[in-house]
Design a protein around this motif. Structure first.
Motif, short mmCIF file in Angstrom:
data_model
loop_
_atom_site.label_atom_id
_atom_site.label_comp_id
_atom_site.label_asym_id
_atom_site.label_seq_id
_atom_site.Cartn_x
_atom_site.Cartn_y
_atom_site.Cartn_z
N HIS A 267 -12.05 -11.72 -18.30
CA HIS A 267 -11.77 -10.64 -19.15
C HIS A 267 -13.00 -9.99 -20.70
CE1 HIS A 267 -8.65 -7.75 -20.95
NE2 HIS A 267 -9.08 -8.66 -22.02
N SER A 268 -13.41 -11.39 -20.96
CA SER A 268 -14.25 -11.49 -21.71
C SER A 268 -15.27 -10.48 -21.54
CB SER A 268 -14.37 -12.50 -22.67
OG SER A 268 -13.30 -13.20 -23.87
N LEU A 269 -16.12 -11.29 -20.88
CA LEU A 269 -17.08 -10.86 -19.71
C LEU A 269 -16.92 -8.77 -19.60
CD1 LEU A 269 -18.20 -13.55 -17.54
CD2 LEU A 269 -19.30 -12.30 -19.80
N ASN A 270 -15.82 -8.54 -19.13
CA ASN A 270 -15.35 -7.14 -18.70
C ASN A 270 -15.30 -6.67 -20.10
OD1 ASN A 270 -14.92 -7.87 -16.10
ND2 ASN A 270 -13.31 -7.92 -15.52
N ARG A 271 -14.64 -7.01 -20.50
CA ARG A 271 -14.34 -6.01 -22.20
C ARG A 271 -15.55 -5.84 -23.12
NH1 ARG A 271 -10.22 -8.89 -26.10
NH2 ARG A 271 -11.67 -10.35 -25.75
N ALA A 272 -16.32 -7.20 -23.07
CA ALA A 272 -17.73 -7.16 -23.42
C ALA A 272 -18.27 -5.79 -22.93
CB ALA A 272 -18.57 -8.42 -24.43
N ALA A 273 -18.52 -6.52 -22.01
CA ALA A 273 -19.68 -5.06 -20.37
C ALA A 273 -19.38 -3.55 -21.52
CB ALA A 273 -19.66 -5.21 -19.36
N TRP A 274 -17.73 -2.91 -20.96
CA TRP A 274 -17.86 -1.58 -21.36
C TRP A 274 -17.99 -0.92 -22.94
CZ3 TRP A 274 -17.13 1.38 -18.08
CH2 TRP A 274 -17.23 0.96 -16.74
N ALA A 275 -17.18 -2.32 -24.19
CA ALA A 275 -17.90 -2.11 -25.42
C ALA A 275 -19.27 -2.22 -25.56
CB ALA A 275 -17.45 -3.38 -26.03
N LEU A 276 -20.25 -2.86 -24.61
CA LEU A 276 -21.80 -2.59 -25.48
C LEU A 276 -21.99 -1.39 -24.63
CD1 LEU A 276 -23.23 -6.09 -24.69
CD2 LEU A 276 -22.89 -4.66 -26.69
N VAL A 277 -21.42 -0.55 -23.59
CA VAL A 277 -22.12 0.72 -22.31
C VAL A 277 -21.51 1.64 -23.69
CG1 VAL A 277 -21.35 2.11 -20.96
CG2 VAL A 277 -21.53 -0.46 -20.39
N GLY A 278 -20.68 1.19 -24.31
CA GLY A 278 -20.06 2.82 -25.27
C GLY A 278 -20.95 2.58 -26.30
N CYS A 279 -21.44 1.44 -26.92
CA CYS A 279 -22.23 1.54 -28.24
C CYS A 279 -24.05 2.07 -27.66
CB CYS A 279 -22.56 0.24 -28.63
SG CYS A 279 -21.40 -0.74 -29.51
N VAL A 280 -24.55 1.71 -26.78
CA VAL A 280 -25.07 1.42 -26.00
C VAL A 280 -25.59 3.19 -26.00
CG1 VAL A 280 -26.84 2.25 -23.66
CG2 VAL A 280 -26.09 -0.21 -25.58
N THR A 281 -24.76 4.21 -25.22
CA THR A 281 -24.57 5.44 -25.01
C THR A 281 -24.85 6.14 -26.78
OG1 THR A 281 -23.03 5.62 -23.10
CG2 THR A 281 -22.88 7.06 -24.07
N VAL A 282 -24.48 5.82 -27.32
CA VAL A 282 -23.88 6.42 -28.92
C VAL A 282 -25.06 6.02 -29.42
CG1 VAL A 282 -23.06 7.06 -30.80
CG2 VAL A 282 -21.18 6.43 -29.38
N ALA A 283 -25.62 4.93 -29.25
CA ALA A 283 -27.05 5.09 -30.15
C ALA A 283 -28.51 5.57 -29.56
CB ALA A 283 -27.19 3.28 -29.56
N PHE A 284 -28.03 5.77 -27.73
CA PHE A 284 -29.32 6.71 -27.32
C PHE A 284 -29.32 8.01 -27.19
CE2 PHE A 284 -30.38 9.22 -23.42
CZ PHE A 284 -31.99 8.68 -23.11
#
Length: 342
Positions: free
Chosen positions: A77-94
């Protein structure tokens, strides 16, 4: 009042858990409720209390094994949640980096104009590659294969997410330093999201990477290329005509291997990851700047930055994320597509 054998069972369970106090209390309450239900069920059958408690514990399983299952579920669950959180951050940063390159820059970019443009352009691309690799290993591959994340792929997923988080932290620092009225509101909004979101996602990613070791031994197991190959096979079995696509790719690779063996060995990520990385980075730098080449206005410095970013991504893949040569030294060279078969 909790019966003594049941209390011992819960204590053994809690001693094997690796979670915080709040979650330990919730797990203890849930297990106690289930044990009580099993004991009541046995008592209704006329079994004495002591024997009913023993039977309930046997039916519930070994407390250490149950604790390991809880730990594994929490780690996934931690890995899944961290993956999706980083996807959101990377999208906004891009998006923020794109606006910075094409929009109006701040009057006085912090810390300097060169770093204002170079940090997002380079590090966001590295974060995208590592984040997508972590998302693939932690979320996409287990879903497509129908198997739970465990072992070495879990460790590689944690490494991917941790690397993406480390790459995004300087981007967040630059974003925070340029939050000012001179920046247009849409870009300022994206910078604010990056400033706030990246530290939270980075904390989640680093914690998830630490918990990846809860998912079994990492000495032996699949690397990233093996997981990609397994996903290709699983997808080929599920998707109509998917098997034909995989077979066609295999045939094309074998034909190219027969016609140009030296070139194909050069591009084989399993055999020569660094040479393949250098070739791919140069090619990517040229392809990404193809429109400028066509109009006769090439930006060689920008193309070099793109090539460096791609090479750094491949370096991270090869060193940290599992794209290493998995073939013993002296083994014969296979005529096979390196990403489709193992």
């Amino acid at each position: 009042m909790m019966h003594e054998p049941m209390r011992d069972y819960v204590c053994d369970l809690l001693s094997g858990l690796r979670v915080g106090a709040g979650r330990r209390r919730r797990i203890a309450a849930e297990v106690s409720d289930h044990l009580t239900e099993l004991i009541d069920e046995e008592r209704r059958r006329g079994v004495p209390l002591e024997e009913a408690a023993e039977r309930a514990q046997v039916r519930f399983g070994d407390p250490r094994a149950l604790a390991a299952e809880f730990n594994a579920d929490i780690a996934r669950h931690s890995l899944n949640r961290a993956a999706w959180a980083l996807v959101g951050c990377v999208t906004v940063a891009f998006a923020a980096a794109g606006l910075a390159l094409k929009g109006t820059p701040p009057a006085r970019p912090w810390p300097s104009p060169s770093l204002f443009y170079a940090v997002p352009e380079l590090l966001v691309q590295i974060a995208i590659v590592c984040c997508l690799n972590g998302l693939f290993l932690a979320v996409v591959a287990p879903w497509l294969r129908g198997t739970a994340l465990a072992g070495r792929p879990a460790k590689l997923a944690g490494r991917s997410l941790a690397t993406a988080a480390v790459a995004l932290i300087p981007v967040a620092v630059v974003a925070a330093g340029n939050l000012g009225p001179s920046v247009p509101f849409p870009e300022r909004l994206l910078l604010a999201v990056v400033t706030v979101g990246v530290p939270v996602a980075a904390y989640a990613a680093l914690r998830a990477a630490g918990r990846a070791s809860w998912l079994g031994s990492t000495r032996d197991g699949e690397n990233t290329l093996d997981v990609i190959a397994a996903v290709c096979r699983a997808s080929a079995d599920r998707v109509p005509y998917g098997g034909r696509v995989v077979q066609s790719a295999e045939s094309l690779w074998r034909a190219a291997y027969r016609r140009a063996p030296r070139l194909m060995r050069w591009l084989d990520l399993r055999r020569h990851p660094w040479r393949a990385a250098a070739t791919a980075s140069v090619a990517a730098g040229l392809v990404l700047k193809a429109p400028d080449l066509l109009v006769g206005d090439p930006d060689l410095i920008d193309a070099a930055l793109e090539a460096v970013a791609v090479f750094v991504c491949f370096t991270a893949f090869g060193g940290l994320l599992g794209l290493r040569n998995g073939r013993p030294a002296g083994a014969p060279e296979p005529e096979r597509a390196p990403l489709l078969t193992t």
